[in-house]
Scaffold this motif. Structure first.
Motif, PDB file in Angstrom:
ATOM      1  N   GLY A   1       0.935   8.156 -15.707  1.00  0.00           N
ATOM      2  CA  GLY A   1       2.187   8.605 -15.112  1.00  0.00           C
ATOM      3  C   GLY A   1       2.166   8.585 -13.591  1.00  0.00           C
ATOM      4  N   PRO A   2       1.204   9.269 -12.947  1.00  0.00           N
ATOM      5  CA  PRO A   2       1.125   9.199 -11.489  1.00  0.00           C
ATOM      6  C   PRO A   2       0.862   7.788 -10.979  1.00  0.00           C
ATOM      7  CG  PRO A   2      -0.170  11.030 -12.330  1.00  0.00           C
ATOM      8  CD  PRO A   2       0.248  10.221 -13.521  1.00  0.00           C
ATOM      9  N   TRP A   3       0.094   7.015 -11.743  1.00  0.00           N
ATOM     10  CA  TRP A   3      -0.189   5.633 -11.327  1.00  0.00           C
ATOM     11  C   TRP A   3       1.082   4.790 -11.314  1.00  0.00           C
ATOM     12  CZ3 TRP A   3       0.045   0.933 -14.099  1.00  0.00           C
ATOM     13  CH2 TRP A   3      -0.549  -0.151 -13.456  1.00  0.00           C
ATOM     14  N   VAL A   4       1.921   4.942 -12.343  1.00  0.00           N
ATOM     15  CA  VAL A   4       3.161   4.181 -12.424  1.00  0.00           C
ATOM     16  C   VAL A   4       4.150   4.619 -11.353  1.00  0.00           C
ATOM     17  CG1 VAL A   4       5.196   3.759 -13.867  1.00  0.00           C
ATOM     18  CG2 VAL A   4       2.907   3.690 -14.887  1.00  0.00           C
ATOM     19  N   GLU A   5       4.163   5.907 -11.033  1.00  0.00           N
ATOM     20  CA  GLU A   5       5.176   6.471 -10.149  1.00  0.00           C
ATOM     21  C   GLU A   5       5.242   5.755  -8.808  1.00  0.00           C
ATOM     22  OE1 GLU A   5       8.152   8.316 -10.282  1.00  0.00           O
ATOM     23  OE2 GLU A   5       6.962   9.979 -11.103  1.00  0.00           O
ATOM     24  N   PHE A   6       4.100   5.419  -8.258  1.00  0.00           N
ATOM     25  CA  PHE A   6       4.062   4.899  -6.890  1.00  0.00           C
ATOM     26  C   PHE A   6       3.808   3.393  -6.858  1.00  0.00           C
ATOM     27  CE2 PHE A   6       2.820   9.378  -6.768  1.00  0.00           C
ATOM     28  CZ  PHE A   6       3.846   9.863  -5.975  1.00  0.00           C
ATOM     29  N   ARG A   7       4.222   2.698  -7.901  1.00  0.00           N
ATOM     30  CA  ARG A   7       4.149   1.247  -7.960  1.00  0.00           C
ATOM     31  C   ARG A   7       5.491   0.667  -8.355  1.00  0.00           C
ATOM     32  NH1 ARG A   7      -0.616   3.217  -8.343  1.00  0.00           N
ATOM     33  NH2 ARG A   7      -2.462   2.035  -7.700  1.00  0.00           N
ATOM     34  N   ARG A   8       5.692  -0.599  -8.022  1.00  0.00           N
ATOM     35  CA  ARG A   8       6.908  -1.271  -8.464  1.00  0.00           C
ATOM     36  C   ARG A   8       6.928  -1.298  -9.984  1.00  0.00           C
ATOM     37  NH1 ARG A   8       5.455  -4.827  -4.003  1.00  0.00           N
ATOM     38  NH2 ARG A   8       6.985  -4.586  -2.308  1.00  0.00           N
ATOM     39  N   LYS A   9       8.088  -1.019 -10.544  1.00  0.00           N
ATOM     40  CA  LYS A   9       8.155  -0.794 -11.984  1.00  0.00           C
ATOM     41  C   LYS A   9       8.151  -2.083 -12.798  1.00  0.00           C
ATOM     42  CE  LYS A   9       8.317   3.553 -11.056  1.00  0.00           C
ATOM     43  NZ  LYS A   9       8.204   3.466  -9.601  1.00  0.00           N
ATOM     44  N   ARG A  10       8.787  -3.123 -12.301  1.00  0.00           N
ATOM     45  CA  ARG A  10       8.818  -4.354 -13.092  1.00  0.00           C
ATOM     46  C   ARG A  10       7.427  -4.948 -13.296  1.00  0.00           C
ATOM     47  NH1 ARG A  10      12.233  -8.172 -10.154  1.00  0.00           N
ATOM     48  NH2 ARG A  10      11.444  -9.662 -11.669  1.00  0.00           N
ATOM     49  N   PRO A  11       6.578  -5.048 -12.267  1.00  0.00           N
ATOM     50  CA  PRO A  11       5.224  -5.541 -12.521  1.00  0.00           C
ATOM     51  C   PRO A  11       4.451  -4.685 -13.521  1.00  0.00           C
ATOM     52  CG  PRO A  11       5.704  -5.635 -10.184  1.00  0.00           C
ATOM     53  CD  PRO A  11       6.833  -4.892 -10.819  1.00  0.00           C
ATOM     54  N   VAL A  12       4.673  -3.358 -13.486  1.00  0.00           N
ATOM     55  CA  VAL A  12       4.007  -2.486 -14.464  1.00  0.00           C
ATOM     56  C   VAL A  12       4.496  -2.803 -15.867  1.00  0.00           C
ATOM     57  CG1 VAL A  12       3.754  -0.099 -15.242  1.00  0.00           C
ATOM     58  CG2 VAL A  12       3.578  -0.632 -12.812  1.00  0.00           C
ATOM     59  N   MET A  13       5.806  -2.971 -16.031  1.00  0.00           N
ATOM     60  CA  MET A  13       6.363  -3.286 -17.344  1.00  0.00           C
ATOM     61  C   MET A  13       5.826  -4.610 -17.873  1.00  0.00           C
ATOM     62  SD  MET A  13      10.175  -2.067 -16.248  1.00  0.00           S
ATOM     63  CE  MET A  13      11.076  -2.741 -17.626  1.00  0.00           C
ATOM     64  N   ILE A  14       5.763  -5.603 -17.000  1.00  0.00           N
ATOM     65  CA  ILE A  14       5.227  -6.908 -17.414  1.00  0.00           C
ATOM     66  C   ILE A  14       3.758  -6.779 -17.802  1.00  0.00           C
ATOM     67  CG2 ILE A  14       4.662  -9.228 -16.603  1.00  0.00           C
ATOM     68  CD1 ILE A  14       7.222  -9.082 -14.878  1.00  0.00           C
ATOM     69  N   ALA A  15       2.992  -6.024 -17.016  1.00  0.00           N
ATOM     70  CA  ALA A  15       1.567  -5.836 -17.318  1.00  0.00           C
ATOM     71  C   ALA A  15       1.376  -5.136 -18.654  1.00  0.00           C
ATOM     72  CB  ALA A  15       0.898  -5.042 -16.198  1.00  0.00           C
ATOM     73  N   MET A  16       2.198  -4.126 -18.949  1.00  0.00           N
ATOM     74  CA  MET A  16       2.071  -3.423 -20.222  1.00  0.00           C
ATOM     75  C   MET A  16       2.482  -4.313 -21.397  1.00  0.00           C
ATOM     76  SD  MET A  16       0.732  -0.544 -19.500  1.00  0.00           S
ATOM     77  CE  MET A  16      -0.095  -1.375 -18.128  1.00  0.00           C
ATOM     78  N   ASP A  17       3.501  -5.147 -21.199  1.00  0.00           N
ATOM     79  CA  ASP A  17       3.874  -6.104 -22.244  1.00  0.00           C
ATOM     80  C   ASP A  17       2.736  -7.082 -22.525  1.00  0.00           C
ATOM     81  OD1 ASP A  17       6.371  -5.379 -23.188  1.00  0.00           O
ATOM     82  OD2 ASP A  17       7.468  -6.475 -21.639  1.00  0.00           O
ATOM     83  N   LEU A  18       2.128  -7.603 -21.463  1.00  0.00           N
ATOM     84  CA  LEU A  18       1.035  -8.555 -21.652  1.00  0.00           C
ATOM     85  C   LEU A  18      -0.189  -7.882 -22.262  1.00  0.00           C
ATOM     86  CD1 LEU A  18       1.343 -10.655 -18.359  1.00  0.00           C
ATOM     87  CD2 LEU A  18       2.166 -11.222 -20.663  1.00  0.00           C
ATOM     88  N   THR A  19      -0.401  -6.613 -21.918  1.00  0.00           N
ATOM     89  CA  THR A  19      -1.507  -5.864 -22.539  1.00  0.00           C
ATOM     90  C   THR A  19      -1.287  -5.733 -24.034  1.00  0.00           C
ATOM     91  OG1 THR A  19      -1.918  -4.624 -20.504  1.00  0.00           O
ATOM     92  CG2 THR A  19      -2.726  -3.652 -22.563  1.00  0.00           C
ATOM     93  N   ARG A  20      -0.070  -5.369 -24.423  1.00  0.00           N
ATOM     94  CA  ARG A  20       0.231  -5.233 -25.850  1.00  0.00           C
ATOM     95  C   ARG A  20       0.152  -6.588 -26.558  1.00  0.00           C
ATOM     96  NH1 ARG A  20       5.581  -1.407 -25.555  1.00  0.00           N
ATOM     97  NH2 ARG A  20       6.099  -2.841 -23.878  1.00  0.00           N
TER      98      ARG A  20
END
Length: 416
Positions: free
Chosen positions: A65-84
């Motif tokens: 949660g804190p890690w996601v908060e202070f990062r751009r959200k689209r790259p995080v979403m893409i990274a989580m999709d690729l992880t899954r």
């Protein structure tokens, strides 16, 4: 109702959500099926697989949660999709090589659960920045209707695909859906501003609890979370007990049980989500949220009276249809209230804390109700859950909340 355009960027986000939702629907129950058919696992192992993914994944997601908060959200979403995508794809690869194990299924389940929470936190924060406040309910209602449609259509289609093409077919489809979701999010384009830094050089232990501190200090979010934890826990705890009652003592066939629950739930959720916006426009979001929250708690107690035969099946179908229709109205309004009441610099941490809390409540309540059913009977445990649900509307907020979404100050939050 008409169609309210929300722009090209939202259309891509919605398309990405839809494809991953249908992939999840197709893959529903696939890991349990693989554990039983391919690995010859027993009931205890299957239960551990189902519970551990949610529980351990939620624990791992706490620092995200804190890690996601202070990062751009689209790259995080893409990274989580690729992880899954990568995690799920490892299952059919291992199956093809003949090296699939129960431990691998467990690790993949945990990885996907943690990535789900991080993705949802990032997507909620991104949606708030993408859509004007007056359109948040429209967006959330569309997400909700997509979820219920995939819930209604995905599992039967997945079951047919497994019968025709083999046990890992739906896992492959689920994995590919996350890859397509990542491509859809990538297609949104444009630039996303970097969130302001929190001033700390690294993540501090206290940051892990910031989402819970914010919720517990908030006069609207606190009762909404307590209500969600209690209602979700009691409803989900009753489902396996209803399966035991209907498939065991009452002698229903599996297809009858699936039809009574899946079809009515999908239809009710879709209809409810489509009604959320017009009802809120006519009667006000707060009033509809409260009424739907009260009504969704009134139906499950009737499940304690289900009997054998067609009459029992019709009773279950009617009760599920009524309950899930109310849930379909309630959920988009809850998601909208959660975003509008949360300060923009705390959305990811708040959503992460919310997901972890509700997941833990479901796991704990399910285990407790299994014990209650063992001591008494499944019917008694279902009746107890239904009676307790009747009291859950007392946890809903009772007064009109002020919009605090633009107030990032911890001191003002705590003094409100």
């Amino acid at each position: 109702m008409g169609r309210r355009p929300l722009g090209r960027s939202f259309a891509w986000l919605w398309a990405a959500f839809a494809v991953s939702s249908y992939g999840t629907g197709l893959g529903f129950g696939a890991f349990s099926l693989l554990a039983i058919i391919v690995l010859h696992s027993g009931p205890t192992q299957v239960a551990v697989l189902a519970a551990s993914g949610r529980a351990v994944g939620s624990l791992i997601a706490v620092p995200l949660g804190p890690w996601v908060e202070f990062r751009r959200k689209r790259p995080v979403m893409i990274a989580m999709d690729l992880t899954r995508f990568a995690a799920l794809l490892s299952v059919p690869v291992a199956y093809a090589l003949g090296v699939l194990t129960f431990v691998q299924l467990l690790l993949v389940s945990i990885t996907v659960a943690a990535a789900n929470i991080a993705f949802n936190a990032a997507s909620g924060a991104y949606l708030k920045s993408l859509v004007p406040p007056e359109d948040l309910l429209v967006a959330n209602a569309r997400f909700e209707s997509t979820t219920w449609t995939s819930t209604m259509l995905g599992p039967p289609l997945g079951g047919a695909a497994i019968g025709l093409l083999g046990p890992v077919t739906t896992v492959v489809a689920d994995a590919v859906s996350y890859l397509l979701s990542a491509l859809g999010i990538r297609a949104i384009g444009g630039t996303e501003p970097r969130p302001a830094p929190n001033g700390a050089p690294r993540l501090r232990p206290g940051d892990l609890l910031e989402g819970w501190r914010y919720i517990l200090a908030h006069p609207t979010l606190r009762p909404l979370l307590l209500n969600a934890m209690t209602v979700n826990g009691l409803i989900m705890a009753s489902e396996p007990l209803l399966a035991v009652l209907m498939l065991g003592r009452l002698g229903f066939a599996p297809w009858q049980f699936a039809l009574a629950l899946a079809a009515s739930s999908g239809a009710g959720g879709f209809v409810g989500s489509r009604l959320a916006r017009p009802l809120a426009a006519r009667f006000g979001e707060r009033r509809v949220l409260r009424i739907a929250g009260i009504l969704r708690a009134c139906w499950p107690v009737g499940l304690a009276f289900v009997g054998p035969g067609v009459r029992g099946m019709l009773l279950v179908t009617a009760l599920q249809l009524g309950m899930v229709t109310c849930i379909g109205v309630f959920n988009p309004l809850l998601a909208t209230a959660r975003l509008t009441q949360t300060a923009s610099d705390r959305v990811a941490r708040t959503l992460t804390a919310w997901s972890v809390s509700t997941g833990a409540a479901i796991a704990t309540t399910t285990a407790a109700w299994g014990l209650v059913a063992a001591i008494t009977t499944p019917r008694t445990a279902i009746a107890l859950a239904g009676v307790l649900l009747l009291a859950t509307p007392l946890l809903l907020p009772r007064r009109e909340p002020a919009d605090r979404s633009t107030d990032p100050s911890p001191s003002s939050t705590l003094s409100a």
